[in-house]
Structures are given as C-alpha cells and as structure tokens.
Design a protein around this motif. Structure first.
Motif, short mmCIF file in Angstrom:
data_model
loop_
_atom_site.label_atom_id
_atom_site.label_comp_id
_atom_site.label_asym_id
_atom_site.label_seq_id
_atom_site.Cartn_x
_atom_site.Cartn_y
_atom_site.Cartn_z
N UNK A 78 7.78 -4.24 -3.55
CA UNK A 78 8.09 -4.31 -2.34
C UNK A 78 6.15 -3.37 -1.80
N UNK A 79 5.64 -4.37 -1.10
CA UNK A 79 4.61 -3.09 0.06
C UNK A 79 4.76 -2.19 0.18
N UNK A 80 5.73 -1.81 0.41
CA UNK A 80 6.40 -0.21 1.16
C UNK A 80 7.21 0.21 -0.09
N UNK A 81 6.81 -0.49 -1.17
CA UNK A 81 7.11 0.42 -2.26
C UNK A 81 8.66 0.29 -2.22
N UNK A 82 9.59 -0.26 -1.89
CA UNK A 82 11.14 -0.10 -1.90
C UNK A 82 11.97 -0.88 -2.59
N UNK A 83 11.40 -0.79 -4.03
CA UNK A 83 12.54 -1.83 -5.20
C UNK A 83 11.87 -2.82 -5.80
#
Length: 442
Positions: A78-83
């Motif tokens: 995801x755009x926030x690096x969360x999985x």
C-alpha cells in the motif's frame, strides 16, 4: 503417500484432535469482497487501492480476466507500506480477449456485463464443471438490455460477448432463484450502462440475500445511487442510477465463511479459537456462524481483537433455514454429523448447482463414513451415527474439503482427496489447519 500431500491425486490425512484446540487463526481476506471490489475498481473513473486482498484461485482469475480486458492491476504494498495491496487502474475496456473463469461463480457471472462495455469480443471459458453451472439469468438479461451474446442456446459456458463499448441498460426481469449472483452481476455494472439498470426478480425464492446486500453496500461506497426493497423500494426490485464510480482505498475484511472450519474446531473439540479482526458490522453471510454455532453448543464474544469462540464439549443438532447463507451448509452438515441429536438443514436446494451438487456429495461422503444423511427437497436431514475413517471425496469443491477436515477432528483415519482444491478461496488451508494444533491443540 504422494510426495506432495496437497497434490490433486493425493490423500491428505486429516488431523485427528487428541484434545481441545486453543488457537488464534488469521483468516485471509473475503473472496466475495475482493472480487466485487476488483470489478467496481475496474469500472471506476479513477485509480483505487485494494488492501489485504485475498490471493486465491478465484480472485487471481478475476484479476487476470480484468487485465485481459485492459485494466491495470499492480500488485505490491500500500501507499503507506502497510502490507499487501493492489493498485487498480481503470482503462478503456477492450477486446478481443479470452477469459478463463475456472469454476468461479463470481467471475463467470460478474464479468459478462462488464464485457458488454468493452470494445471488441470477449470469450468466456472455464473448467468442465463450469459448463454445468447456470448462466441463463445473466445471458438473457443482457440480451434484453441490448447486448449481443453467442452461447449456442446453452444458457451456459462457453460463450462470447460482442462488446460494443456501451450498453443501453434499463429495466429487466430475471429469475434469480438459482443464484443471487445474477442480480449482483447486473447491479455491479449498472452505473456504467447508459440508462442504469432496474432488476426485477420474478422467481419464487431468492437465495443468499446477504450477498446482494454486500453488492449494494459496496456500490454505495464508491458513489453509486442504489434503490432497494430495504430502502423503501418495491419488493424484489433493485435500481441503479447511471453515473461515475469513485476510486477508493478499501481494506478487505477477513472471509468469515472461511473462518467456519476453525470455529467448528473449537465446537468439535471443546476448545477455543480466536479469529482476529472479525468486523462488528458486515454483510458477509459468515457472520451468522456466531448464531448457528452458538445454538449448536458453543459460545462467543466479539471483542476489540476479534471473535473468540469457545466449544462446550457437546454438539447439539439444529433445525435451521440456510437459504440466505447456503455456502455454510457443508461445514454445518459436518458438525451436525457429530452432534448428539438430529439436524434438518433447509432452504438450500440451489446448492445442487454450486461447485458440485453439494447436497448429493455431502450425503454420499458422510454416509460412506457410516453416517445417516438423507436428501430432502430443499436440504438435508442428518441423524448422527458413530463414524469411521475412510476417504472423503471433494469433487473439486473447496467447502467439501473443509467439511471432511472438520469430521476428521473427531474421527480418526479420515483422508481428504484433493485437499488442494481449498486454494479456490482459502490458500494454505492445510498449513492453517495443522498450525491450529501446533499453537495449542492436540
């Protein structure tokens, strides 16, 4: 045994519980939500994100089919690096293309309406069993709405949709008695039809209403205007207004129906299972397991962490109408075969048209292990009997495989034929199942 215990030709020895399970099981995302979200994102006017999507045969078939029609689907984080997340980039739908539906009802039913919006021919084909599953509701409705479809009069696969880049849409009447997916299929693409769509169900019954509610909720979440019987509209009529769909950032819920075998493990062994992230509000049919399995002898609590389910050590029979939640029938039948009193499962005649004839398959397989199951006009009557080990055939049906695994908890020597078929909606089921014992079961 074959070198790979999950190969289609192998027999998988179902773990036999020697004591109560005590486990936390992280269930992958919902197939029903993932595939609806992919369709809506593909039809949107802007890119969107799909977080924690299910990666299974059915969802990868859906993604592959949309890619074949020109949609961009980028797999990554995801755009926030969360999985894990998929970036869906809408594009001009186009053919010629060939779509492999496998044996996925959502793919074979949801995508022909999408294909009418493509510029070019889209051919649909799939597994041999897919040829036997009804598609007439979608085919006839699309023709009535102005589409050109070649199916040689079968009302089933294989077929070709001659896409013209647009569809007039408008009012249409269908009989969705054999599958609520006929209604969902038309509603999902309805906002992109020139006149929207008004779907009127004319049949005597309508199975799996929660799945239609899921479709409506997801349409509204991306900006569609939908009128339903529940919102004051006519009974059995759904209207979708034409308009643009928004790209969204959606997180997929755990698949509650796929949580069923793990909750059943707590019930059968008198143990405890926690399913993290169980939603407090959902349209998933699997949420009804809380009520059904409690009536059969368990108890549950929904906390901030998820659903904790505890078995009492006893299993009671049940008389229940499963018309809205038919996909839960195989697992409930498996538990009922181990109960202390008879059960009657009603309202599920449509299961004869699922991945296999589930009513006939459950009757045959449980009886061959010593059970006493009889088909009724619309379900099963189950009289518990002492069961014995043996081969439990799956008929390439993922829910038959998990039903066999549930029975294996209480019956030593059950061997599941083609447990790999669980990859249709529940990847790595054998590892999740054996991991449940390693984390605290016997």
């Amino acid at each position: 045994m074959a070198a790979n215990p999950t190969a289609p030709t192998a027999l998988w020895p179902a773990p036999h519980a020697r004591g109560a399970v005590d486990a936390t099981v992280h269930v992958p995302g919902s197939k029903s939500v993932t595939n609806r979200a992919l369709v809506l994102a593909a039809l949107a006017s802007e890119p969107g994100w799909l977080r924690r999507p299910l990666r299974s045969r059915d969802t990868l078939l859906m993604a592959g089919a949309l890619r074949a029609m020109g949609v961009g689907i980028e797999e990554g984080v995801g755009p926030d690096g969360s999985g894990e997340a998929w970036r869906v980039i809408p594009a001009g739908l186009r053919g010629p293309a060939t779509v492999d539906v496998g044996n996925a009802g959502t793919v074979m039913r949801f995508l022909p309406p999408v294909a009418t919006l493509a510029a070019g021919d889209i051919r649909f084909d799939g597994d041999p069993r897919s040829y036997e599953r009804p598609l007439h509701g979608v085919i006839d409705a699309l023709r009535a709405l102005g589409a050109r479809i070649d199916d040689d009069g079968r009302g089933a696969l294989p077929l070709t949709v001659h896409g013209s880049g647009a569809l007039d849409g408008g009012p249409v009447s269908i009989d969705a008695s054999s599958s609520s997916q006929f209604v969902s299929a038309l509603l999902l693409s309805g906002p992109r039809f020139n006149q929207g769509v008004e779907v009127r169900h004319t049949g005597a019954t309508l199975p799996s209403l929660p799945h239609i509610r899921m479709t409506v909720d997801m349409l509204r979440a991306v900006g569609a205007q939908v009128d339903t019987p529940e919102s004051g509209g006519e009974p059995n009529v759904w209207r979708v207004t034409p308009g643009a769909l928004l790209g969204r950032d959606l997180t997929v819920e755990p698949d509650l129906s796929n949580a069923q075998p793990f909750l059943a493990a707590a019930l059968v062994t008198g143990g405890k299972v926690l399913i993290p992230d169980w939603p407090s509000r959902t349209t998933q049919p699997g949420d009804r397991l809380r009520e059904i399995f409690t009536e059969m002898g368990g108890s549950c609590e929904l906390t901030e962490y998820g659903l904790e389910f505890i078995g009492s050590g006893r299993i009671h029979g049940i008389d229940v109408d499963l018309g809205d939640v038919g996909e839960l029938t195989p697992g409930i039948a498996a538990v009922a075969a181990l109960a202390d009193s008879p059960s009657t499962l009603r309202g599920v005649a449509h299961l004869r048209l699922h991945e296999t004839d589930r009513l006939a398959a459950l009757t045959k397989e449980i009886n061959e292990l010593g059970g006493d199951v009889a088909e009724t006009a619309d379900g099963l009557h189950i009289r518990p009997r002492p069961l014995r080990g043996g081969t439990f055939h799956t008929y390439e049906d993922h829910r038959m495989a998990t039903a066999g695994a549930i029975i294996g908890l209480a019956v030593d020597g059950v061997r599941i034929e083609n447990v790999a078929t669980t990859a249709k909606t529940l990847p790595d089921f054998p590892d999740l199942w054996t991991g449940m014992f390693e984390s605290g079961g016997a």
